[in-house]
Design an enzyme around this catalytic site. Structure first.
Site, PDB file in Angstrom:
ATOM      1  N   SER A 111      81.657  -1.856  34.989  1.00 37.20           N
ATOM      2  CA  SER A 111      81.024  -1.602  36.288  1.00 37.20           C
ATOM      3  C   SER A 111      81.763  -0.515  37.051  1.00 37.20           C
ATOM      4  O   SER A 111      82.992  -0.382  36.943  1.00 37.20           O
ATOM      5  CB  SER A 111      81.029  -2.887  37.117  1.00 37.20           C
ATOM      6  OG  SER A 111      80.795  -2.620  38.491  1.00 37.20           O
ATOM      7  N   TYR A 135      76.883   2.861  39.905  1.00 36.19           N
ATOM      8  CA  TYR A 135      76.269   2.765  41.226  1.00 36.19           C
ATOM      9  C   TYR A 135      76.329   4.170  41.782  1.00 36.19           C
ATOM     10  O   TYR A 135      77.396   4.671  42.121  1.00 36.19           O
ATOM     11  CB  TYR A 135      77.056   1.807  42.126  1.00 36.19           C
ATOM     12  CG  TYR A 135      76.731   0.353  41.925  1.00 36.19           C
ATOM     13  CD1 TYR A 135      75.412  -0.093  41.952  1.00 36.19           C
ATOM     14  CD2 TYR A 135      77.732  -0.589  41.761  1.00 36.19           C
ATOM     15  CE1 TYR A 135      75.104  -1.438  41.782  1.00 36.19           C
ATOM     16  CE2 TYR A 135      77.431  -1.936  41.594  1.00 36.19           C
ATOM     17  CZ  TYR A 135      76.114  -2.346  41.609  1.00 36.19           C
ATOM     18  OH  TYR A 135      75.816  -3.674  41.450  1.00 36.19           O
ATOM     19  N   THR A 161      72.098   1.539  37.804  1.00 34.23           N
ATOM     20  CA  THR A 161      71.574   0.360  38.510  1.00 34.23           C
ATOM     21  C   THR A 161      70.841   0.813  39.767  1.00 34.23           C
ATOM     22  O   THR A 161      71.418   1.505  40.611  1.00 34.23           O
ATOM     23  CB  THR A 161      72.720  -0.608  38.859  1.00 34.23           C
ATOM     24  OG1 THR A 161      73.349  -1.011  37.633  1.00 34.23           O
ATOM     25  CG2 THR A 161      72.202  -1.848  39.576  1.00 34.23           C
ATOM     26  N   LYS A 230      68.525   0.081  35.255  1.00 33.53           N
ATOM     27  CA  LYS A 230      68.727  -1.368  35.406  1.00 33.53           C
ATOM     28  C   LYS A 230      68.255  -1.859  36.772  1.00 33.53           C
ATOM     29  O   LYS A 230      68.611  -1.278  37.806  1.00 33.53           O
ATOM     30  CB  LYS A 230      70.211  -1.707  35.232  1.00 33.53           C
ATOM     31  CG  LYS A 230      70.547  -3.189  35.463  1.00 33.53           C
ATOM     32  CD  LYS A 230      71.984  -3.496  35.069  1.00 33.53           C
ATOM     33  CE  LYS A 230      72.347  -4.948  35.252  1.00 33.53           C
ATOM     34  NZ  LYS A 230      72.674  -5.316  36.625  1.00 33.53           N
ATOM     35  N   HIS A 254      69.272  -8.762  39.020  1.00 30.60           N
ATOM     36  CA  HIS A 254      70.675  -8.824  39.422  1.00 30.60           C
ATOM     37  C   HIS A 254      71.144 -10.283  39.537  1.00 30.60           C
ATOM     38  O   HIS A 254      71.992 -10.619  40.355  1.00 30.60           O
ATOM     39  CB  HIS A 254      70.858  -8.108  40.770  1.00 30.60           C
ATOM     40  CG  HIS A 254      72.132  -7.325  40.910  1.00 30.60           C
ATOM     41  ND1 HIS A 254      72.188  -5.952  40.816  1.00 30.60           N
ATOM     42  CD2 HIS A 254      73.406  -7.727  41.161  1.00 30.60           C
ATOM     43  CE1 HIS A 254      73.429  -5.548  41.018  1.00 30.60           C
ATOM     44  NE2 HIS A 254      74.199  -6.606  41.218  1.00 30.60           N
TER      45      HIS A 254
HETATM   46  C1  FNR Z   1      76.844  -8.639  38.989  1.00 32.45           C
HETATM   47  N1  FNR Z   1      75.876  -7.722  38.593  1.00 32.45           N
HETATM   48  C2  FNR Z   1      76.157  -6.376  38.643  1.00 32.45           C
HETATM   49  N2  FNR Z   1      75.280  -5.460  38.164  1.00 32.45           N
HETATM   50  C3  FNR Z   1      75.566  -4.154  38.152  1.00 32.45           C
HETATM   51  O1  FNR Z   1      74.745  -3.355  37.693  1.00 32.45           O
HETATM   52  N3  FNR Z   1      76.773  -3.720  38.629  1.00 32.45           N
HETATM   53  C4  FNR Z   1      77.701  -4.556  39.147  1.00 32.45           C
HETATM   54  O2  FNR Z   1      78.781  -4.135  39.554  1.00 32.45           O
HETATM   55  C5  FNR Z   1      77.384  -5.935  39.191  1.00 32.45           C
HETATM   56  N4  FNR Z   1      78.282  -6.826  39.721  1.00 32.45           N
HETATM   57  C6  FNR Z   1      78.053  -8.179  39.579  1.00 32.45           C
HETATM   58  C7  FNR Z   1      79.035  -9.071  39.976  1.00 32.45           C
HETATM   59  C8  FNR Z   1      78.856 -10.423  39.758  1.00 32.45           C
HETATM   60  C9  FNR Z   1      79.936 -11.371  40.177  1.00 32.45           C
HETATM   61  C10 FNR Z   1      77.666 -10.905  39.161  1.00 32.45           C
HETATM   62  C11 FNR Z   1      77.444 -12.367  38.897  1.00 32.45           C
HETATM   63  C12 FNR Z   1      76.678 -10.007  38.789  1.00 32.45           C
HETATM   64  C13 FNR Z   1      74.587  -8.193  37.997  1.00 32.45           C
HETATM   65  C14 FNR Z   1      74.701  -8.400  36.494  1.00 32.45           C
HETATM   66  O3  FNR Z   1      74.756  -7.182  35.806  1.00 32.45           O
HETATM   67  C15 FNR Z   1      73.471  -9.141  35.949  1.00 32.45           C
HETATM   68  O4  FNR Z   1      72.297  -8.470  36.315  1.00 32.45           O
HETATM   69  C16 FNR Z   1      73.384 -10.604  36.401  1.00 32.45           C
HETATM   70  O5  FNR Z   1      74.659 -11.202  36.466  1.00 32.45           O
HETATM   71  C17 FNR Z   1      72.498 -11.379  35.457  1.00 32.45           C
HETATM   72  O6  FNR Z   1      72.304 -12.672  35.873  1.00 32.45           O
HETATM   73  P1  FNR Z   1      73.145 -13.931  35.343  1.00 32.45           P
HETATM   74  O7  FNR Z   1      73.277 -13.792  33.846  1.00 32.45           O
HETATM   75  O8  FNR Z   1      74.445 -13.902  36.054  1.00 32.45           O
HETATM   76  O9  FNR Z   1      72.265 -15.064  35.767  1.00 32.45           O
END
Ligand code: FNR
Length: 355
Positions: A111, A135, A161, A230, A254
């Site tokens: 990330s 991002y 994203t 995404k 997300h």
């Molecule tokens: C995320 N997600 C996320 N997505 C992204 O594109 N960049 C990011 O920095 C983050 N940071 C992030 C932090 C935390 C703590 C979580 C739980 C999630 C979203 C991640 O990529 C993904 O879309 C979701 O976590 C999918 O859902 P589940 O598997 O957690 O239910």
């Protein structure tokens, strides 16, 4: 390293809550969703709307989980979803996540807001495939700076994203007054502002709020790499993204952390897969907690299935080994589901019609 014993993925949450009891804010940030967490809950419940008709007498005596993305060989269709600040869960942060994912023969994505630099994440598993999640910043110099580092580190794709032009309203973070207690080296490398001591809304404030389709081509040009878009939930956006050069569609809400009140990610997957019509690969995430969910996503048009929170929970409970254990547990469930459903390969699963 010691294995973490896993009976099922859902029960990891309570274990992590106990394990992180001194860091209430960090646990809340990882677990939480936005507002009423309605969409977050729907994400997992939605898999129950579809059923798998078991086929027997098919002579299936084992399942083969191996698959491919482009020319990348994978041991499993289950990959890690990019997530911020793994240092909250484990002292070694993304270094251990990358190692654990590599050991499972899968893809790790760093990330933008990682607790580890892109370079250190890549060096942790130099032979394994990695992606970099961007991002987008308002400042193209920053975008270019990060992308150059990612390309130099050898990543195979950029994940752009697009569902987070601001942070979702996550009440648990408000209650806990959550601020990132650790620096974000990818931000720090560019400016004095390393994100430490900031809340999620302040972090996102530097992100580009008005992302437009032409940004996809911009990131392709900057990187010379395939770009996954995404955060797609609407078939119209999938079409738009492909029209403007997307090399992959990443269906995600997300994990219910952004817009609350939107559909479960699984509910929108079939219509998106239909529009994409195999022109580019489809990655699916949000709410996956069972091998059976992975099966249903593959049968609904996903090529790969990503998991977010379960990976971070594995990291917290057992470092790199814990991350591997989470993927292997999901592999085990998927393997059982495949054999009992009468499907031998991932290709077979993709051809299943759910009821
Ligand atoms: C995320 N997600 C996320 N997505 C992204 O594109 N960049 C990011 O920095 C983050 N940071 C992030 C932090 C935390 C703590 C979580 C739980 C999630 C979203 C991640 O990529 C993904 O879309 C979701 O976590 C999918 O859902 P589940 O598997 O957690 O239910």
């Amino acid at each position: 390293e010691k294995h973490i014993d896993i009976v099922n993925i859902a029960s990891l949450e309570q274990r992590v809550k106990d394990h992180m009891s001194n860091e209430k804010g960090a646990f809340g940030y990882i677990r939480g969703g936005s507002e009423d967490e309605w969409t977050m809950k729907q994400n997992t419940e939605a898999f129950n709307k579809k059923r798998i008709m078991p086929r027997v007498l098919q002579g299936i005596d084992h399942a083969d989980l191996s698959t491919k993305l482009w020319d990348i060989d994978l041991k499993t269709p289950i990959i890690e979803a990019p997530s911020a600040a793994h240092g909250l869960a484990h002292a070694k942060g993304e270094v251990d996540t990358a190692k654990g994912v590599a050991a499972a023969g899968s893809i790790f994505s760093m990330s933008t807001y990682g607790s580890t630099s892109i370079e250190d994440g890549a060096a942790a598993a130099p032979d394994a495939p990695q992606f970099f999640q961007l991002y987008m910043s308002k400042d193209d110099k920053f975008n270019e700076f990060l992308i150059k580092k990612a390309v130099k580190a050898g990543v195979k794709a950029i994940i752009l994203t697009v569902d987070s032009t601001l942070g979702g309203y996550r009440e648990e973070d408000v209650i806990n007054k959550f601020q990132f207690p650790l620096p974000m080296p990818n931000l720090a490398a560019f400016s004095d502002d390393d994100g430490e001591g900031k809340g999620i809304s302040e972090i996102y404030a530097a992100a580009k709020q008005g992302i437009v389709p032409s940004d996809i081509q911009k990131i392709k040009d900057m990187s010379g790499l395939p770009v996954f878009v995404k955060g797609i939930q609407s078939p119209d956006d999938a079409e738009l993204a492909i029209e403007f050069g997307a090399d992959g569609i990443w269906v995600s809400n997300h994990g219910g952390r952004q817009l609350d009140g939107g559909p479960a990610s699984f509910d929108v997957l079939p219509a998106i897969a239909q529009v994409v019509d195999k022109r580019v690969p489809v990655v699916f995430d949000s709410g996956v907690r069972r091998g059976e969910h992975v099966f249903k996503a593959l049968a609904s048009g996903a090529d790969l299935v990503a998991v977010g929170r379960p990976i971070i929970y594995g990291l917290n409970l057992g470092g790199a080994q814990g991350v591997t254990d989470v993927i292997e547990h999901l592999n085990k469930e998927l393997s059982i589901t495949m054999q009992l459903a009468g499907t031998k390969t991932i290709h077979d699963v993709k051809n299943v019609d759910l009821l």
